[in-house]
Design a protein around this motif. Structure first.
Motif, PDB file in Angstrom:
ATOM      1  N   ILE A   8      42.702  20.384  12.282  1.00  0.00           N
ATOM      2  CA  ILE A   8      42.839  19.115  11.603  1.00  0.00           C
ATOM      3  C   ILE A   8      41.998  19.143  10.480  1.00  0.00           C
ATOM      4  O   ILE A   8      40.742  19.590  10.464  1.00  0.00           O
ATOM      5  N   GLY A   9      42.207  18.341   9.235  1.00  0.00           N
ATOM      6  CA  GLY A   9      41.280  18.019   8.207  1.00  0.00           C
ATOM      7  C   GLY A   9      40.855  16.644   8.055  1.00  0.00           C
ATOM      8  O   GLY A   9      42.132  15.833   8.272  1.00  0.00           O
ATOM      9  N   LEU A  10      40.145  15.896   8.056  1.00  0.00           N
ATOM     10  CA  LEU A  10      39.790  14.409   7.853  1.00  0.00           C
ATOM     11  C   LEU A  10      39.186  14.152   6.488  1.00  0.00           C
ATOM     12  O   LEU A  10      38.321  14.563   6.085  1.00  0.00           O
ATOM     13  N   ILE A  11      39.730  12.956   6.026  1.00  0.00           N
ATOM     14  CA  ILE A  11      39.335  12.485   4.770  1.00  0.00           C
ATOM     15  C   ILE A  11      38.691  11.246   4.770  1.00  0.00           C
ATOM     16  O   ILE A  11      39.615  10.290   5.073  1.00  0.00           O
ATOM     17  N   GLY A  12      37.233  10.880   4.844  1.00  0.00           N
ATOM     18  CA  GLY A  12      36.728   9.848   4.945  1.00  0.00           C
ATOM     19  C   GLY A  12      36.030   9.769   6.405  1.00  0.00           C
ATOM     20  O   GLY A  12      36.615  10.180   7.546  1.00  0.00           O
ATOM     21  N   LEU A  69      41.361  20.363   1.293  1.00  0.00           N
ATOM     22  CA  LEU A  69      42.001  20.067   2.581  1.00  0.00           C
ATOM     23  C   LEU A  69      43.409  20.391   2.227  1.00  0.00           C
ATOM     24  O   LEU A  69      44.286  21.062   3.037  1.00  0.00           O
ATOM     25  N   VAL A  70      43.984  19.692   1.240  1.00  0.00           N
ATOM     26  CA  VAL A  70      45.145  19.980   0.927  1.00  0.00           C
ATOM     27  C   VAL A  70      45.660  21.408   0.401  1.00  0.00           C
ATOM     28  O   VAL A  70      46.638  21.764   0.770  1.00  0.00           O
ATOM     29  N   ASP A  74      44.840  27.017   6.235  1.00  0.00           N
ATOM     30  CA  ASP A  74      44.650  27.042   7.401  1.00  0.00           C
ATOM     31  C   ASP A  74      44.219  25.556   8.315  1.00  0.00           C
ATOM     32  O   ASP A  74      44.144  25.420   9.204  1.00  0.00           O
ATOM     33  N   ILE A  75      44.536  24.532   7.416  1.00  0.00           N
ATOM     34  CA  ILE A  75      44.819  23.330   7.830  1.00  0.00           C
ATOM     35  C   ILE A  75      46.273  22.740   7.831  1.00  0.00           C
ATOM     36  O   ILE A  75      47.108  22.796   7.064  1.00  0.00           O
ATOM     37  N   ASP A  76      46.706  22.152   9.432  1.00  0.00           N
ATOM     38  CA  ASP A  76      47.984  21.778   9.593  1.00  0.00           C
ATOM     39  C   ASP A  76      48.211  20.341   9.511  1.00  0.00           C
ATOM     40  O   ASP A  76      49.133  19.909   9.059  1.00  0.00           O
ATOM     41  N   VAL A  77      47.204  19.538   9.863  1.00  0.00           N
ATOM     42  CA  VAL A  77      46.926  18.099   9.664  1.00  0.00           C
ATOM     43  C   VAL A  77      46.361  17.442   9.001  1.00  0.00           C
ATOM     44  O   VAL A  77      44.947  17.788   9.149  1.00  0.00           O
ATOM     45  N   ILE A  78      46.560  16.423   8.150  1.00  0.00           N
ATOM     46  CA  ILE A  78      45.341  15.701   7.332  1.00  0.00           C
ATOM     47  C   ILE A  78      45.349  14.379   7.735  1.00  0.00           C
ATOM     48  O   ILE A  78      46.352  13.750   7.637  1.00  0.00           O
TER      49      ILE A  78
END
Length: 211
Positions: A8-12, A69-70, A74-78
């Protein structure tokens, strides 16, 4: 049996960002998920803020560029919890990269932008979710049944209040019809579809409420 990882990647990292992290970290304790959730990268406005958020929230790393993140294979969900005006740009970039997207509400300030996001996600074949409050709550399923049965008359919009939110349901109700849509194609934001005509205010008994 080892479960596959969902990275998971988180923006904010404001209030809603923290709420998303709370969900990611608490869900495996409550539900038997098919994936092991991994908090991979968090993006915030400065490198210092991102690094602090990563340390505090449990992510492997922080960055001041949400584009990282985009671009990360290796990141599946943002998870997008940036200001509303940025949701479209960030979500479309993630969709183009083949990422699944969990976008906080509203999807965008304009309905046409939300539709563009929805169509892009469907064309790309990625999974999406929007953070509507109580989307799958049984009390909304009951309200939907009442509306469909004509018990509340013809309504354009409904405002619901309940006397207590921690009482159990007296009878089980089928899940809301919007659940498959929430797990697949995005619904258009309710905020952009608001029609303040003939508003029906329904006060449900406390016995119909649920936590």
């Amino acid at each position: 049996m080892t479960k596959p990882r969902l990275r998971i990647g988180l923006i904010g990292t404001g209030f809603m960002g923290k709420a998303h992290v709370f969900g990611f970290t608490s869900a495996p304790r409550v539900f038997d998920l098919p994936y092991e959730l991994e908090l991979r990268t968090v993006a915030d406005i400065t490198p210092q803020a991102a690094d602090e958020a990563a340390r505090r929230l449990g992510f492997a790393r922080g960055t001041a560029r949400w584009q990282d993140l985009v671009e990360d294979p290796d990141i599946d969900v943002i998870s997008v919890t940036a200001p509303n005006a940025l949701h479209k740009e960030m979500s479309l970039a993630a969709i183009r990269a083949g990422k699944h997207v969990y976008c906080e509400k509203p999807l965008a300030p304009l309905a046409q932008d939300a539709r563009e996001m929805s169509d892009a996600a469907e064309a790309a074949g990625v999974r999406t979710q929007v953070g509507f409050n109580y989307l799958c709550n049984p009390m909304l399923g009951l309200a939907r049944e009442m509306i469909a049965a004509g018990e509340l008359g013809r309504s354009e919009a409904i405002a619901v209040s309940i006397a207590k939110t921690t009482w159990p349901m007296h009878r089980a109700h089928s899940p809301s019809a919007t659940i498959p849509r929430a797990a697949g194609r995005w619904p258009i934001s309710a905020a952009t579809r608001w029609r303040p005509l003939n508003i029906c205010a329904a006060r449900l008994p406390a016995s119909w409420a649920t936590a």
